[in-house]
Design an enzyme around this catalytic site. Structure first.
Site, mmCIF file in Angstrom:
data_model
loop_
_atom_site.group_PDB
_atom_site.id
_atom_site.type_symbol
_atom_site.label_atom_id
_atom_site.label_comp_id
_atom_site.label_asym_id
_atom_site.label_seq_id
_atom_site.Cartn_x
_atom_site.Cartn_y
_atom_site.Cartn_z
ATOM 1 N N SER A 49 -47.460 8.815 -37.605
ATOM 2 C CA SER A 49 -47.918 7.798 -36.652
ATOM 3 C C SER A 49 -46.736 6.899 -36.312
ATOM 4 O O SER A 49 -45.728 6.877 -37.037
ATOM 5 C CB SER A 49 -49.046 6.956 -37.261
ATOM 6 O OG SER A 49 -48.526 6.153 -38.320
ATOM 7 N N ASP A 84 -48.030 11.544 -34.073
ATOM 8 C CA ASP A 84 -49.487 11.380 -33.994
ATOM 9 C C ASP A 84 -49.823 10.141 -33.155
ATOM 10 O O ASP A 84 -49.287 9.060 -33.405
ATOM 11 C CB ASP A 84 -50.025 11.214 -35.426
ATOM 12 C CG ASP A 84 -51.538 11.306 -35.511
ATOM 13 O OD1 ASP A 84 -52.164 11.841 -34.586
ATOM 14 O OD2 ASP A 84 -52.089 10.841 -36.532
ATOM 15 N N GLY A 178 -60.551 6.990 -40.363
ATOM 16 C CA GLY A 178 -60.929 6.181 -41.520
ATOM 17 C C GLY A 178 -62.227 6.662 -42.133
ATOM 18 O O GLY A 178 -62.671 7.787 -41.919
#
Length: 288
Positions: A49, A84, A178
């Site tokens: 990320s 990502d 999550g």
């Protein structure tokens, strides 16, 4: 040597299995995922990320670390290094740094702007022999400050983006990043089937792989999902194993404070999680 993700995902789609995309956060994470992929003879995608990129001091550092490990650990399975949820600027930085794949997340732009920016990046990536993923319909939860509510993608918008020449497509089907709340209604297989009908043989991507029941994962793979992203589950496993080590006072025994000892249980926990996911996704032995 790093490879683009296109070939491994095309093979996965044809073979009705999925390749795991596991986000990396540091050296331990990277080593654990690569060693497990090699041991299980599975192709793998290392996801980064933009937040993790900053944490690891930048994309060039990551490329250097990953390429060094591929050589030093004698990794022979196909490995892609993939940005990502990249911004337009982030994608350009990773292309320059030596990543083999990027994801452009234009899901928060109006569709016309998403199309324009995706088109530009497809051209650049393909000229450089890289693969590119795009997204339609925001994935729920939060991913480094990009917040999505778990939308279901519009199949016609998916077709518009697929037609630009992207190599694989993330379509929101009610999945979230999550932990999943107790009242989560599950994946929308109707949306997935409708998207598949519009985009044909294009490999599809399932983000937010943590916490989706195994039967839903398998059904998604049967409907054309070829890449599944996992991050939270590895983080939780790492944290739990590290907490246990400290709570048991092992850091106070001998040289238990040595970071190589302190971080070892967490690293092993990541390996166990990755193994479990690769077995579930069906990618074990596919790189032999």
């Amino acid at each position: 040597m790093l490879v683009p993700a296109k070939e491994m995902l095309d093979k996965a789609r044809e073979g009705k299995y999925a390749v795991g995309h596991f986000n990396i956060n540091n050296l331990e994470w990277t080593k654990a995922i690569l060693q497990t992929a090699q041991e299980l003879k599975s192709p793998v995608i290392l996801g980064v990320s933009e937040g993790a990129g900053k944490y690891m001091t930048g994309y060039k550092t990551i490329v250097g670390m990953v390429n060094g490990m591929l050589e030093e650990l004698n990794i022979t399975v196909p490995v892609a290094l993939h940005l990502d949820h990249g911004s337009y600027e982030g994608c350009l930085k990773c292309i320059e740094a030596g990543f083999s794949s990027v994801m452009f997340d234009g899901s928060h732009y109006p569709i016309a702007e998403n199309v324009e920016k995706t088109s530009e990046l497809v051209k650049i990536c393909h000229e450089k022999g890289m693969s590119i993923e795009a997204e339609v319909g925001a994935i729920g939860g939060e991913e480094d400050g990009v917040v999505g509510m778990g939308e279901c993608a519009d199949p016609n918008e998916c077709k518009a983006i697929a037609d630009l020449g992207v190599d694989f497509l993330a379509a929101g089907i009610g999945n979230i990043h999550g932990k999943y709340p107790a009242n989560w209604p599950g994946l929308s297989f109707e949306t997935l089937a409708a998207v598949k009908e519009k985009v044909g043989e294009l490999p599809l991507v399932l983000h937010g792989g943590t916490g989706i029941p195994a039967d839903q994962i398998k059904k998604a793979i049967s409907l054309g999902v070829s890449k599944i992203n996992v991050n939270t589950e590895c983080q939780i496993a790492f944290a739990e194993a590290t907490r246990k080590y400290i709570e048991e006072g092992k850091d106070l025994q001998g040289k238990g404070f040595d970071p190589r000892k302190l971080l070892a249980p967490g690293t092993e926990a990541i390996k166990a999680t990755v193994k479990e996911k690769m077995e579930l996704f069906g990618s074990v032995g596919k790189a032999e």
